[in-house]
Design a protein around this motif. Structure first.
Motif, PDB file in Angstrom:
ATOM      1  N   ARG A  60       4.465 -77.874 -55.404  1.00 37.47           N
ATOM      2  CA  ARG A  60       3.145 -78.481 -55.588  1.00 37.47           C
ATOM      3  C   ARG A  60       2.064 -77.709 -54.853  1.00 37.47           C
ATOM      4  O   ARG A  60       0.889 -77.754 -55.232  1.00 37.47           O
ATOM      5  CB  ARG A  60       3.174 -79.927 -55.100  1.00 37.47           C
ATOM      6  N   GLY A  97      10.533 -83.598 -61.384  1.00 37.17           N
ATOM      7  CA  GLY A  97       9.395 -83.333 -62.247  1.00 37.17           C
ATOM      8  C   GLY A  97       9.318 -84.271 -63.433  1.00 37.17           C
ATOM      9  O   GLY A  97       8.225 -84.576 -63.935  1.00 37.17           O
ATOM     10  N   ARG A 607       2.978 -81.785 -62.104  1.00 37.64           N
ATOM     11  CA  ARG A 607       3.216 -82.450 -60.819  1.00 37.64           C
ATOM     12  C   ARG A 607       2.204 -81.993 -59.768  1.00 37.64           C
ATOM     13  O   ARG A 607       1.755 -82.789 -58.950  1.00 37.64           O
ATOM     14  CB  ARG A 607       4.645 -82.195 -60.353  1.00 37.64           C
TER      15      ARG A 607
END
Length: 746
Positions: A60, A97, A607
């Motif tokens: 991320r 995910g 995400r």
């Protein structure tokens, strides 16, 4: 209206697919306890949960292959993926995910591993056995006690996934020996690479066994040289595809404690007489607490099925009804099983001593991964002497017996954090949970020892491997380190998991130091130009020399010569594999690989957008006594809680262990919330700080919903309860608190 499926071309194409799906679903029944119950408490389950959590944070934050997990080792950084099992965590992350959460992702990965390992075993066994016997081999492999123990007792994610790939390697080797082709060669190469990337130790264990089987397949061929060349090139291609992982792991192994642990490892305590390895119970018992004599014994039902199968195999051999392929496979399975049985006993100690690389297996019982495959193949021979109409009922009966024997004796205690008794929840997989897990791991190391705990800490930290996060006893660490020049200031501009951008201003040169161990790969830029990275202080922290004046600085974790070479080798090999698939027009395989890559990058992008990570700290200019300055603060939301990050800048060594606080006050000055702890969640004590070190410090605050709060921070002594004097923006603060700013509750 009646619909007839018939036996035409369509059904002929569908039946094999239905058959394989059925085998996969039947194999997944070994994981039903995961579906119907909580995640079980296991030896290593929390290791893998929090590594998965760290991988997610790094992805991320924009790091697609984070060889180092920055929040682990109490925030000093822990290079897990530089040495251990990247593919296992990436496969598990796909489920994260897709929205299953960390616990759900771990369960789904175990289920997938059961299904894929059964399917792979069936494909290989089907090359030399009829369908009922191949089905028995597949399901016996899935429910082999050591396989089940990897999931439900050990919680060994990487090793459980490693069970998947050897049968695919064997199957691909058979296809390649029958008719060399690009598709079979690529299949063998990809399975080999997947095993190497899933679990290093399993790859080292299975490699010689699979190579011996592949060689035996082609020795009797009239054009054996050509076949041997295909096999060798396919296996080498698999090894080279994984070079980006194993080459740095080998070249840089000297920097972590695991290298010393391997040299100290003693295998003899895990060797036992043969009878002690055999369980005495039909319903398998897994640990000494259940009454067995040692760790991970052979299952009694597993032994009976494989021995009976071996007798059936000999009978079929005498009847001369077995194919050459079946004879070779059964002989190979028997040899693997016998070799493992011997290597588990004290009589094999000279072999272990003559082959020192075997110490990396850590425990002799790991060899049962190989014998699980061997005993499953032998068990399949048990139904061969039966008439065709009896083979399926016998397969079903024996499978149910093996499944019940392997799973009915499991103790399904729910997993929980070390300091909490309630079953583990998704909210527990957080930075606070990570600190809890790491503290208990280090506490176990201090009280009970264990050379394989915290094995990826830097080798120079070995004397303090179990205490580096505790307050110092005695004088400051390195008296030769000068204090920071008066008037020096730093301000973090952007803080990502493996990259920090900041500005620094100082009337004199000084050394800026990160709160990170100085593993190979850290790089620095000052005003856009590369600058040498140094290792500073007793812990060898990442440091860069900053000239006098105002400068922009970037510190990031990246490549090394070994990593670059490994990536180049892997990339060139991947290009060759893709070129071969294109040349032979294997569009289905190419489409599958392309779809997998697109799915991964799409999940990462989505995400990262929905759950962004990384701080843009707001600058603060405040000094607290002579010990430290507060240079910035930031806010992050995790699991519905507000996390306030403070950025401390150590000015000089300290003998004191100060506590940090964050106060949230309402509009009328009332205290809404507060959080006090030693910096770093109790594990970065100020007596460990060195001059010039920048220390991120997190404080969870659960503000009332919709509330408006004014934030203050500071350092204090305890005892006595006394705030350090504060000067903010050149003006003393009479209450000893730094005013940060305003914050609105969630």
């Amino acid at each position: 209206m009646r619909i007839s499926l018939g036996t035409g071309r369509l059904s002929a194409r569908l039946l094999p697919a239905v058959e394989l799906v059925g085998i996969a679903l039947a194999s997944a029944t070994a994981g039903l306890l995961l579906v119907t119950g909580p995640l079980p408490a296991t030896h290593d389950g929390l290791h893998h949960l929090f590594r998965l959590y760290e991988l997610d944070r790094c992805l991320r934050g924009g790091s697609l292959f984070p060889r180092l997990f920055p929040d682990m080792a109490f925030g000093y950084g822990y290079p897990v993926l530089n040495y251990y099992s990247p593919l296992a965590y990436y496969l598990a992350w796909v489920w994260v995910g897709l929205g299953l959460g960390y616990i759900g992702a771990l369960k789904a990965t175990y289920l997938l591993a059961f299904a894929l390992s059964g399917l792979g075993m069936y494909l290989w066994a089907r090359t030399f056995l009829p369908r009922p016997a191949a089905t028995l081999a597949a399901l016996a492999y899935v429910v082999a006690p050591y396989h089940v123990a990897d999931v439900y007792v050990r919680g060994a994610l990487a090793e459980a996934l490693a069970f998947v790939w050897p049968p695919y390697m064997l199957w691909s080797a058979v296809l390649l020996s029958r008719r060399p082709s690009g598709r079979a060669a690529c299949s063998l190469a990809l399975a080999t690479a997947a095993l190497a990337l899933t679990h290093n130790l399993s790859a080292a264990l299975f490699a010689p066994a699979v190579a011996a089987y592949a060689l035996a397949l082609v020795l009797g061929k009239p054009n054996r040289v050509r076949h041997c060349l295909w096999l060798a090139l396919s296996l080498l291609a698999g090894v080279f595809l994984a070079a980006f992982h194993w080459l740095p792991a080998l070249a840089e192994g000297q920097y972590v404690y695991a290298s010393a642990a391997a040299a100290q490892a003693q295998i003899s305590p895990s060797l036992q007489p043969a009878l002690q390895w055999l369980s005495r119970y039909i319903i398998h018992r897994y640990t000494p607490e259940q009454g067995v004599l040692g760790e991970h014994p052979f299952g009694l039902v597993q032994a009976l099925l494989s021995l009976s199968g071996a007798l059936a195999f000999l009978h079929q051999w005498r009847q001369r009804v077995l194919s050459v392929a079946a004879r070779l496979a059964f002989l190979w399975a028997a040899a693997c099983t016998a070799a493992v049985a011997f290597l588990l006993t004290p009589r094999s100690l000279p072999v272990w001593q003559a082959l020192p690389f075997l110490r990396y297996l850590q425990f002799a019982w790991r060899l049962q991964a190989l014998s699980s495959l061997g005993t499953a193949a032998l068990a399949a021979a048990l139904v061969l002497p039966l008439r065709t109409r009896l083979q399926w009922p016998a397969t079903a009966l024996l499978t149910v017996l093996a499944l019940v024997a392997s799973t009915a004796g499991l103790r399904n205690e729910p997993a929980h954090l070390p300091t909490r008794q309630p079953p583990l929840t998704e909210a527990d997989i957080s930075l606070d949970g990570l600190l809890d897990y790491e503290f208990q791991t280090a506490l176990w190391l201090r009280e009970h020892g264990g050379i394989w705990l915290l094995e990826y800490l830097p080798i120079w930290l070995a004397p303090e491997r179990a205490t580096f996060f505790l307050p110092r006893s005695g004088p400051p660490g390195d008296p030769a380190l000068p204090p920071v020049p008066q008037g020096a200031r730093v301000a973090a501009q952007r803080d990502l998991p493996l990259k920090l951008s900041l500005t620094a201003t100082s009337p004199e040169p000084f050394a800026l130091t990160l709160h990170r161990f100085c593993f190979p790969g850290w790089r620095a830029w000052v005003d856009g130009r590369p600058a040498p990275v140094q290792c500073r202080g007793e812990f060898h922290l990442v440091s860069v020399d900053v000239p006098a004046g105002e400068h922009s600085i970037v510190l990031a974790f990246g490549s090394t010569p070994a990593r670059s070479m490994g990536m180049a080798i892997s990339a060139m090999t991947a290009a060759l594999v893709l070129a071969m698939l294109v040349r032979q027009r294997n569009w289905g395989e190419l489409a599958t690989l392309g779809a997998a890559l697109l799915l991964f990058f799409a999940l990462v992008g989505v995400r990262a957008h929905l759950h962004p990570i990384g701080h843009k700290p707001q600058p603060v200019q405040a000094t607290l006594g002579e010990a430290a300055a507060l240079t910035g603060w930031a806010v992050e939301s995790e699991a519905g809680a507000t996390q306030v990050w403070l950025y401390w800048f150590a000015l000089q060594p300290s003998r004191e262990n100060l506590k940090a606080f964050v106060h949230a006050e309402g509009q009328e000055g009332e205290l809404l919330r507060q959080h006090d702890s030693q910096p770093g969640g109790e594990f970065s004590p100020t007596s460990r700080w060195i001059p010039g070190e920048l220390i991120p410090d997190r404080h969870p605050l659960s503000l009332p919903s919709g509330s408006q709060a004014r934030l203050y921070a500071g350092l204090y002594r305890f005892p006595p309860l006394e705030n350090l004097p504060v000067e903010q923006d050149g003006v003393p603060r009479p209450d000893g608190r730094v005013l940060l700013g305003e914050l609105t509750g969630p």
